[in-house]
Design a protein around this motif. Structure first.
Motif, PDB file in Angstrom:
ATOM      1  N   ALA A 144       0.821  -1.211   0.000  1.00 41.55           N
ATOM      2  CA  ALA A 144       0.000   0.000   0.000  1.00 41.55           C
ATOM      3  C   ALA A 144       0.855   1.262   0.000  1.00 41.55           C
ATOM      4  N   GLY A 145       2.175   1.083  -0.083  1.00 37.81           N
ATOM      5  CA  GLY A 145       3.052   2.249  -0.065  1.00 37.81           C
ATOM      6  C   GLY A 145       3.529   2.599   1.321  1.00 37.81           C
ATOM      7  N   VAL A 146       2.810   2.156   2.333  1.00 39.32           N
ATOM      8  CA  VAL A 146       3.251   2.314   3.723  1.00 39.32           C
ATOM      9  C   VAL A 146       3.006   1.002   4.460  1.00 39.32           C
ATOM     10  N   ALA A 147       3.629   0.875   5.631  1.00 40.06           N
ATOM     11  CA  ALA A 147       3.492  -0.358   6.391  1.00 40.06           C
ATOM     12  C   ALA A 147       2.144  -0.439   7.068  1.00 40.06           C
ATOM     13  N   ASP A 148       1.652  -1.649   7.207  1.00 40.45           N
ATOM     14  CA  ASP A 148       0.457  -1.927   7.997  1.00 40.45           C
ATOM     15  C   ASP A 148       0.940  -2.215   9.423  1.00 40.45           C
ATOM     16  N   VAL A 149       0.585  -1.319  10.349  1.00 39.13           N
ATOM     17  CA  VAL A 149       1.149  -1.396  11.701  1.00 39.13           C
ATOM     18  C   VAL A 149       0.859  -2.749  12.353  1.00 39.13           C
ATOM     19  N   ALA A 150      -0.330  -3.264  12.149  1.00 42.22           N
ATOM     20  CA  ALA A 150      -0.690  -4.549  12.758  1.00 42.22           C
ATOM     21  C   ALA A 150       0.224  -5.665  12.238  1.00 42.22           C
ATOM     22  N   GLN A 151       0.489  -5.591  10.951  1.00 43.63           N
ATOM     23  CA  GLN A 151       1.355  -6.613  10.346  1.00 43.63           C
ATOM     24  C   GLN A 151       2.779  -6.521  10.908  1.00 43.63           C
ATOM     25  N   VAL A 152       3.237  -5.292  11.108  1.00 46.19           N
ATOM     26  CA  VAL A 152       4.572  -5.104  11.667  1.00 46.19           C
ATOM     27  C   VAL A 152       4.619  -5.649  13.080  1.00 46.19           C
ATOM     28  N   LYS A 153       3.586  -5.316  13.873  1.00 45.99           N
ATOM     29  CA  LYS A 153       3.531  -5.799  15.260  1.00 45.99           C
ATOM     30  C   LYS A 153       3.649  -7.316  15.305  1.00 45.99           C
ATOM     31  N   ALA A 154       2.962  -7.966  14.370  1.00 46.25           N
ATOM     32  CA  ALA A 154       2.973  -9.425  14.364  1.00 46.25           C
ATOM     33  C   ALA A 154       4.359  -9.980  14.049  1.00 46.25           C
ATOM     34  N   ALA A 155       5.168  -9.188  13.363  1.00 46.13           N
ATOM     35  CA  ALA A 155       6.501  -9.672  12.974  1.00 46.13           C
ATOM     36  C   ALA A 155       7.541  -9.448  14.068  1.00 46.13           C
ATOM     37  N   LEU A 156       7.189  -8.631  15.058  1.00 50.09           N
ATOM     38  CA  LEU A 156       8.148  -8.341  16.126  1.00 50.09           C
ATOM     39  C   LEU A 156       7.994  -9.366  17.237  1.00 50.09           C
ATOM     40  N   ASN A 157       9.112  -9.938  17.679  1.00 52.14           N
ATOM     41  CA  ASN A 157       9.026 -10.887  18.788  1.00 52.14           C
ATOM     42  C   ASN A 157      10.183 -10.669  19.761  1.00 52.14           C
ATOM     43  N   ASP A 158      10.304 -11.576  20.727  1.00 54.38           N
ATOM     44  CA  ASP A 158      11.311 -11.355  21.774  1.00 54.38           C
ATOM     45  C   ASP A 158      12.739 -11.630  21.289  1.00 54.38           C
ATOM     46  N   GLN A 159      12.868 -12.013  20.023  1.00 54.92           N
ATOM     47  CA  GLN A 159      14.199 -12.180  19.433  1.00 54.92           C
ATOM     48  C   GLN A 159      14.583 -10.977  18.570  1.00 54.92           C
ATOM     49  N   THR A 160      13.642 -10.011  18.439  1.00 56.19           N
ATOM     50  CA  THR A 160      13.866  -8.893  17.527  1.00 56.19           C
ATOM     51  C   THR A 160      14.755  -7.833  18.166  1.00 56.19           C
ATOM     52  N   ALA A 161      15.848  -7.521  17.485  1.00 60.70           N
ATOM     53  CA  ALA A 161      16.760  -6.493  17.982  1.00 60.70           C
ATOM     54  C   ALA A 161      16.287  -5.105  17.582  1.00 60.70           C
ATOM     55  N   CYS A 162      15.736  -4.987  16.371  1.00 62.01           N
ATOM     56  CA  CYS A 162      15.329  -3.651  15.935  1.00 62.01           C
ATOM     57  C   CYS A 162      14.320  -3.701  14.800  1.00 62.01           C
ATOM     58  N   LEU A 163      13.636  -2.569  14.654  1.00 63.92           N
ATOM     59  CA  LEU A 163      12.722  -2.341  13.539  1.00 63.92           C
ATOM     60  C   LEU A 163      13.248  -1.132  12.776  1.00 63.92           C
ATOM     61  N   VAL A 164      13.401  -1.284  11.452  1.00 61.02           N
ATOM     62  CA  VAL A 164      13.941  -0.189  10.643  1.00 61.02           C
ATOM     63  C   VAL A 164      12.840   0.414   9.777  1.00 61.02           C
ATOM     64  N   VAL A 165      12.645   1.720   9.939  1.00 65.09           N
ATOM     65  CA  VAL A 165      11.598   2.461   9.247  1.00 65.09           C
ATOM     66  C   VAL A 165      12.243   3.641   8.521  1.00 65.09           C
ATOM     67  N   GLN A 166      11.734   3.993   7.360  1.00 60.57           N
ATOM     68  CA  GLN A 166      12.188   5.231   6.711  1.00 60.57           C
ATOM     69  C   GLN A 166      11.035   6.230   6.692  1.00 60.57           C
ATOM     70  N   GLN A 167      11.320   7.491   7.053  1.00 60.29           N
ATOM     71  CA  GLN A 167      10.267   8.502   7.171  1.00 60.29           C
ATOM     72  C   GLN A 167      10.716   9.835   6.613  1.00 60.29           C
ATOM     73  N   PRO A 168      10.149  10.391   5.563  1.00 62.30           N
ATOM     74  CA  PRO A 168       9.224   9.747   4.640  1.00 62.30           C
ATOM     75  C   PRO A 168       9.922   8.555   3.969  1.00 62.30           C
ATOM     76  N   ASN A 169       9.128   7.569   3.537  1.00 63.12           N
ATOM     77  CA  ASN A 169       9.751   6.355   3.036  1.00 63.12           C
ATOM     78  C   ASN A 169      10.211   6.531   1.585  1.00 63.12           C
ATOM     79  N   PHE A 170      10.756   5.445   1.015  1.00 57.84           N
ATOM     80  CA  PHE A 170      11.344   5.540  -0.325  1.00 57.84           C
ATOM     81  C   PHE A 170      10.333   6.012  -1.369  1.00 57.84           C
ATOM     82  N   PHE A 171       9.061   5.629  -1.181  1.00 58.03           N
ATOM     83  CA  PHE A 171       8.030   6.032  -2.151  1.00 58.03           C
ATOM     84  C   PHE A 171       7.576   7.467  -1.923  1.00 58.03           C
ATOM     85  N   GLY A 172       8.110   8.088  -0.881  1.00 59.58           N
ATOM     86  CA  GLY A 172       7.744   9.459  -0.546  1.00 59.58           C
ATOM     87  C   GLY A 172       6.667   9.551   0.522  1.00 59.58           C
ATOM     88  N   CYS A 173       6.040   8.413   0.841  1.00 56.78           N
ATOM     89  CA  CYS A 173       4.879   8.419   1.739  1.00 56.78           C
ATOM     90  C   CYS A 173       5.291   8.509   3.211  1.00 56.78           C
TER      91      CYS A 173
END
Lengths: 452, 128, 489
Positions: A190-219
């Motif tokens: 959709a040009g931007v991340a779906d927050v719920a989907q990101v949340k589901a991908a984060l777990n207790d083994q996750t060191a970091c989440l990388v986001v670009q703002q504004p992102n590559f598509f400009g959004c």
């Protein structure tokens, strides 16, 4: 011509002091004969300054530079305006012919300027600590991820949004592939991340989440929610931001980033085909000792006077060697200096004006381009100064028509590798800086109208 | 603390064992060799370490060194005031300069560590 | 007289209401910002940057610049850093429209001049190295090292070999082990030496089927050319390993001998050192690597290609090697620095390039001879482009340290040599005069050191006396790090 000083007579005198009869003997004493290159290097013949300038000028004329054409190119490098005073300071040879300030007493100019750089970057971003620069924006993302992996010892999962610059993500893959960690990319159809989907991908083994703002598509991503999600998972939130967006948008420090990095080219560094640019890296104070790169600190000297030094050097490769926070040795001093002068000249109000101009003009351009038959905005999302256009029937026609009229647009998304490649093949980035006028935009729009 | 009662690791930690609690610090000579200390990173209480693995870090202006657990065990206390009073390390390395207390794992022996005399001899063999 | 505006911080000059840059009004239809950007994303206040005028900015930074020593103002014999003169033509040429304003995503068709220069630079770097595959992507020498080590890792993986160790001598730059660790290798340091050269028995004892790469700086950080480099390379090759040449000291051997000819499989250049890209107060650097043909397919892209069209015209393009390790950084590379290096090589030609090394080595040997009676050089009578003297004897006899000499030199108008590196020489003073200095300057520098060591040691501990600062308190800086200015409440 070799910029040499010593006359043949002086050379003879020096050789006599060395106890040899020729320079050749200095080498033959040390380099075994069978290793010597016994022929001249195959190189073009030497040129005088006059000839060299003529040759370089001819080469330069073959290139479509942003000052002769009209540049709507983006994708991480932008044609922003550079005030003359930036060049005046950056061409002071007391700055550009000095090196790393190892001898503090001989380098107070450099040290104070970088201390001011660190301060300005903290003011700009709302973050607590800034280093004195890294190579450029893409490697800064990788350095931030390495920092996170070091800080959260044992966590080996790195989650990155698919809307992060594809070259930044490629760099991350190159650097992480030999290390024992898991890189997860969240698609962003959709040009931007779906927050719920990101949340589901984060777990207790996750060191970091990388986001670009504004992102590559400009959004614009939901940066605050994403950072909060990282925090909730016990991971560090990393954001790659656009420095010139911060006259208008929330700062990384405001929305809770743990580490914020950026390509700093837009802060007074010319395009010069991709480098040298400026890597910005900032973080929360708790992470200070995990930072890569130089840090300048304030202290006092023998007489109690305020002065500046290279600080916390024990993190660095020349002391810690294989346990260093990074292998980086040089920084981008001259570009950090340019950014320092640029930010000084802008001040809060100039920064606001640049941000707002770019944003308003980009929205005008998007509105007008969306009216052109065959073009539409690819992602119906809020954006800042850059947006993605879908070119129905392919981007080639659009690129050609724009180029023929003297406009450069892009990059086209098909230039990069995507996991969902087909859907993006008709995408084209368009960036609008404060330098573009309404007339430029209108003429670009006109040039893209279908020729019948 | 009486130096003759202590055990020493090749990585310059000292250890005093009372029951199953080992108090650990860095030796006075190692502190001196590191010169002006600026930073000490302590482990968190409750964490387990295997003998020979790093549990903390000490930095001077021009050098840095990991601290290695001389025995396997769980951190039960840290010298919380030490990072803000680094001079204690140079003034009283074996007393106020203690860094951490481990509850040693059952069956732990100290055979791999040196006594004071052995450590002094070992220190002298190293180039400084 | 020192101007106040240099010693004050920019933030202390700030006054609300002052302005420097002003931008035009928007020429597009006015709309409420909240129509463009969701309110939650908009900043609620402006970043608290200082408010100053353009004259403030200029006076402040021009004054700051005068607090620096630099190559253009002072002799700067900082060993291992090759602080040579930076020709002014490079700055003008690198600023030509068409070069300085070219966007990295401009099409190859509209970048032919840029690509031609990059292609020619690639060729020249390959020729000087004696190694055919070149990538100009690395942003600096350290990134060049890392790139080459990743190339090696990929090469071994491709061959189904599991090799985990990178070996280097103890005189290596810290970047070597740091890069090896980041590339995922285990580091093995050689701790013995034979008069400053690699100990072959020690090297042999560490070489086995686990050896991936042996990294060596040649000439070494001691300014010595490793004469047995071919034997060393053979030993490494015999166990299936690769030889990496750290090219930090290429200034000594341009046109004299080539890494590819003495057994190196991979190397990096430091364009900001050897080819006089300015040092920029710490950077930018540029660290192209050159590799043997069998490694070229693993290089990071893009690489510049040259093709002859059927009609005879030449077209330059970009390609990514087939088995590439992937990208190391964004865009092509540090093009602006490569461009300065290119201008340098085009100015010099083959003879001029060799004359650089001839004179760099002559200057270093001359300075060594002038100084050895006051500052002994443990590694002997001859050197390449630099040498490492030791103040150990002075320290023992008079209490004068390498640091004291370094600091006092500043008062005499000379930048200090590199001190306390390499670690293998006690009280080290590492001096690299470069070729762009005159005999007169070297004589004056040697005379200054001769003078300094006759001074009162107690006084020397307080030097310098003339600069903007003297002996900063590193301990205070380290214990309570102050890394930014904060407004007083």
């Amino acid at each position: 011509m070799s910029y040499l000083f010593n006359t043949p007579e002086q050379q003879q005198e020096m050789l006599r002091v060395c106890g040899v009869d020729s320079i050749e003997t200095l080498f033959s004493d040390q380099v075994p004969a069978d290793l010597r290159l016994n022929r001249p290097l195959e190189m073009p013949p030497p040129l005088s300054e006059l000839e060299l300038e003529a040759e370089l000028t001819a080469l330069a004329h073959q290139n479509g530079g942003a000052s002769t054409r009209t540049c709507f190119l983006g994708g991480g490098a932008y044609d922003h305006f550079i005030p003359a005073a930036v060049d005046t300071i950056a061409t002071r040879s007391e700055f550009y012919t000095a090196y790393t300030p190892y001898q503090a007493e001989a380098s107070q100019g450099t040290l104070q300027a970088f201390f001011e750089y660190q301060t300005l970057i903290c003011q700009l971003t709302g973050m607590e600590v800034s280093n004195a620069s890294l190579y450029e924006g893409g490697t800064s993302v990788t350095e931030a991820v390495s920092m996170a992996l070091r800080s959260l010892n044992g966590r080996r999962r790195v989650v990155v949004l698919g809307s992060v610059h594809p070259e930044y993500r490629e760099i991350l893959v190159t650097h992480l592939q030999h290390l024992n960690c898991e890189l997860v990319t969240i698609p962003t159809p959709a040009g931007v991340a779906d927050v719920a989907q990101v949340k589901a991908a984060l777990n207790d083994q996750t060191a970091c989440l990388v986001v670009q703002q504004p992102n590559f598509f400009g959004c614009l991503e939901s940066a605050a929610e994403l950072m909060a999600a990282a925090k909730q998972a016990g991971a560090l939130g990393i954001v790659s931001f656009d420095p010139l967006s911060l006259g208008l948008l929330q700062r990384p420090g405001d929305y809770g980033a743990d580490i914020a990095v950026a390509e700093g080219q837009s802060l007074g560094t010319p395009l010069q085909y991709g480098g040298p640019y400026l890597g910005i890296l900032t973080c929360r104070e708790a992470l200070m000792r995990k930072m890569p790169g130089r840090l300048i600190g304030e202290t006092t000297d023998r007489l109690g006077k305020r002065c500046f030094v290279l600080n916390l050097q024990a993190r660095e490769q020349h002391i810690k060697r294989d346990k260093a926070t990074s292998n980086i040795c040089t920084n981008q001093g001259l570009l950090a200096l340019r950014a320092t002068v640029y930010m000084s000249l802008l001040g809060p109000h100039g920064l606001r004006e640049v941000s707002e101009l770019a944003c308003r003009k980009a929205h005008y351009a998007a509105d007008q381009l969306a009216k052109v038959a065959g073009l539409e905005l690819m992602f119906p999302q809020p954006f800042f100064k850059e947006f993605t256009v879908r070119c129905k029937g392919g981007v080639d026609r659009v690129l050609k028509q724009a180029a023929a009229a003297g406009f450069d647009v892009g990059p086209e998304l098909s230039r990069f590798t995507w996991s969902d490649g087909d859907k993006l093949s008709e995408g084209l980035l368009i960036a609008v800086t404060e330098k573009r006028t309404r007339a430029d935009i209108d003429r670009l729009v006109e040039s893209l109208k279908m020729k019948t | 603390m009486d130096r003759s009662q202590l055990k020493f690791a090749k990585t310059d930690e000292w250890l005093a064992l009372e029951g199953d609690v080992a108090t650990v610090g860095i030796t006075d000579v190692a502190v001196e060799a590191l010169t002006d200390l600026v930073y000490l990173a302590l482990p968190t209480v409750g964490k387990q370490y295997k003998a020979g693995t790093p549990f903390g870090e000490v930095e001077s202006v021009k050098a840095a060194s990991d601290l290695y657990a001389p025995v396997t065990g769980e951190v039960i206390a840290v010298n919380e005031d030490l990072p803000n009073n680094l001079d204690w390390l140079s003034a009283d390395a074996f007393g106020k300069g203690w860094i951490v207390k481990f509850k040693v794992a059952p069956g732990t022996t100290l055979d791999h560590l040196m006594d004071a005399k052995g450590y002094a001899a070992y220190w002298d063999t190293r180039a400084h | 007289m020192r101007n106040q505006q240099a010693t004050q911080l920019l933030f202390e000059l700030s006054k609300p209401g002052r302005r420097a840059a002003r931008y035009p009004m928007a020429d597009v239809p006015d709309r409420p910002l909240t129509d463009l950007i969701p309110e939650a994303q908009l900043a609620t206040a402006l970043p608290p940057l200082p408010e100053v005028t353009e004259p403030d900015v200029i006076r402040h930074f021009v004054n700051l610049s005068t607090l620096n020593m630099s190559v253009d103002t002072h002799f700067y014999p900082l060993g291992s850093c090759t602080m040579k003169y930076n020709p002014k033509r490079h700055e003008r040429l690198a600023s030509l429209p068409g070069l300085v304003d070219l966007h990295p995503y401009q099409t190859p068709a509209a970048s032919q001049g840029m690509l031609q220069f990059l292609y020619e630079m690639q060729q020249m770097l390959a020729e000087i190295a004696g190694l055919p595959g070149v990538s100009m992507q690395p942003a600096a020498g350290a990134q060049g090292e890392l790139t080459a080590l990743l190339v090696a890792a990929q090469y071994f993986r491709d061959r189904g070999e599991h090799r985990t160790k990178v070996i280097f001598p103890n005189s290596a730059h810290g970047t070597n082990p740091a890069s090896a660790a980041i590339a995922g290798f285990e580091c093995v340091q050689l701790n013995q030496s034979e008069g400053g050269y690699v100990s072959l028995p020690e090297l042999q004892s560490q070489l086995n089927d686990q050896t991936a790469v042996f990294m060596i700086t040649n000439p070494s950080t001691l300014g010595l050319f490793e004469r047995r480099i071919q034997t060393i390379a053979k030993m490494v090759h015999d166990v299936g390993g690769l030889v990496y040449i750290d090219g930090a000291n290429m200034n000594a051997i341009l046109g004299i001998t080539r890494p590819g000819d003495f057994g190196g499989d991979m190397m990096h250049y430091n364009v900001h050192k050897t080819f006089t890209g300015p040092h920029g107060a710490g950077g930018p650097g540029s660290g192209p690597i050159a590799v043997r043909d069998f490694l070229a397919d693993y290089l990071p892209g893009p690489i510049v290609t040259k093709e002859q069209q059927p009609d005879g015209t030449v077209v330059y393009g970009l390609k990514t090697p087939s088995k590439t390790i992937g990208r190391m950084r964004t865009f092509f590379g540090n093009v602006g620095i490569l461009l300065r290096g290119y201008c340098y090589l085009k100015t010099l030609g083959a003879e001029g390039v060799k004359a650089v090394s001839d004179n760099a080595v002559l200057n270093a040997n001359y300075l060594l001879q002038k100084l050895k009676h006051v500052l002994p050089v443990p590694q002997g009578e001859r050197c390449m482009h630099e040498f490492v003297a030791s103040a150990q004897k002075l320290k023992t006899e008079k209490g004068i340290s390498a640091m004291d000499i370094a600091k006092r030199l500043l008062d005499y108008g000379f930048h200090a040599p590199t001190v306390y590196f390499p670690l293998v020489v006690p009280e080290a003073l590492m001096m690299e005069p470069t070729e762009t200095e005159s005999k007169e300057t070297l004589d004056a520098f040697a005379a200054a050191i001769e003078q300094i060591i006759t001074e009162d040691p107690e006084r020397l501990h307080q030097a310098p006396f003339t600069g903007p600062a003297s002996r900063p308190d590193d301990l205070k800086a380290g214990r309570n790090p102050v890394l930014k200015w904060v407004a007083k409440a």
